[in-house]
Design an enzyme around this catalytic site. Structure first.
Site, PDB file in Angstrom:
ATOM      1  CE  LYS A 168      -5.778   2.063   8.253  1.00  0.00           C
ATOM      2  NZ  LYS A 168      -5.383   2.899   7.311  1.00  0.00           N
ATOM      3  CD  GLU A 217      -2.096   1.361   3.082  1.00  0.00           C
ATOM      4  OE1 GLU A 217      -2.031   2.450   3.601  1.00  0.00           O
ATOM      5  OE2 GLU A 217      -2.419   0.342   3.485  1.00  0.00           O
TER       6      GLU A 217
END
Length: 206
Positions: free
Chosen positions: A130, A41
């Site tokens: 998350k 990411e």
């Protein structure tokens, strides 16, 4: 397309390369993929993030899931898809961004902290959640959440996770982790990143 869980089954770590520049991205990506990581990411508050994502996607897209973090707008999502990224990560609970990511055919891993946020994101189509900031929660909090969340839904603590602290989170039901400065800090070279990645992989195997 492979699911988020498929990628996490290959390696349950998301490398968060906050602050990386395009010229560094491929060497650091090689170190991470070589160590066994399969999700990378690039937060959008990094220098020229979409160029880094594009370079990583071209080089590693057949071996790793490449995406963007700190996604805040629908325009970010469109640019992410155009750069070849396939994963959208947000720091916050925004069901509209999840729906937009799914409209673009992307995997969505939004941030949450409360049960209300979690279920709103699940309803919007989130592929995983998350838990952020994990430093403000605990494995006990995650265990309580797992009792009511869908069993197959990946939940990833993000924030302050180290090789030494993963085991209690995994016992509480974490299916993966987002790792930022524990893997990469601006200025780290590929060798330093590989050394830190190897430490996380060793801890997982232990």
């Amino acid at each position: 397309m492979a699911t988020l869980k498929d990628h996490l089954d290959a390696c349950p770590l998301v490398a968060i390369l906050r602050g990386i520049s395009p010229d560094e991205a491929e060497a650091v990506g090689e170190a991470l993929v070589g160590a066994g990581l399969r999700i990378i990411e690039v937060p959008l508050n990094s220098p020229d993030p979409f160029e880094s994502i594009a370079r990583l996607a071209r080089r590693f897209g057949d071996r790793a899931l490449i995406g963007a973090g700190t996604v805040m707008t629908a325009a970010d999502i469109a640019r992410l898809g155009g750069a070849g990224g396939r994963l959208m990560v947000t720091p916050h609970a925004d069901p509209d961004l999840v729906r937009e990511a799914k409209r673009h055919g992307l995997l969505a891993l939004p941030g949450f902290f409360t049960p209300a946020e979690a279920f709103a994101l699940i309803g919007a189509g989130a592929d995983g959640l998350k838990l952020f900031p994990a430093e403000a929660a605990s494995p006990a909090v995650l265990k309580a959440l797992r009792a009511v969340l869908p069993p197959a839904l990946p939940v990833l603590p993000v924030g302050g996770v180290s090789p030494e602290t993963m085991a209690p989170w995994r016992a509480a039901g974490a299916m993966g982790f987002g790792i930022g400065s524990g893997l990469y800090r601006p200025g780290d070279d590929a060798a330093a990143v590989r050394e830190k990645a190897d430490a996380f992989i060793s801890a997982l195997k232990a």
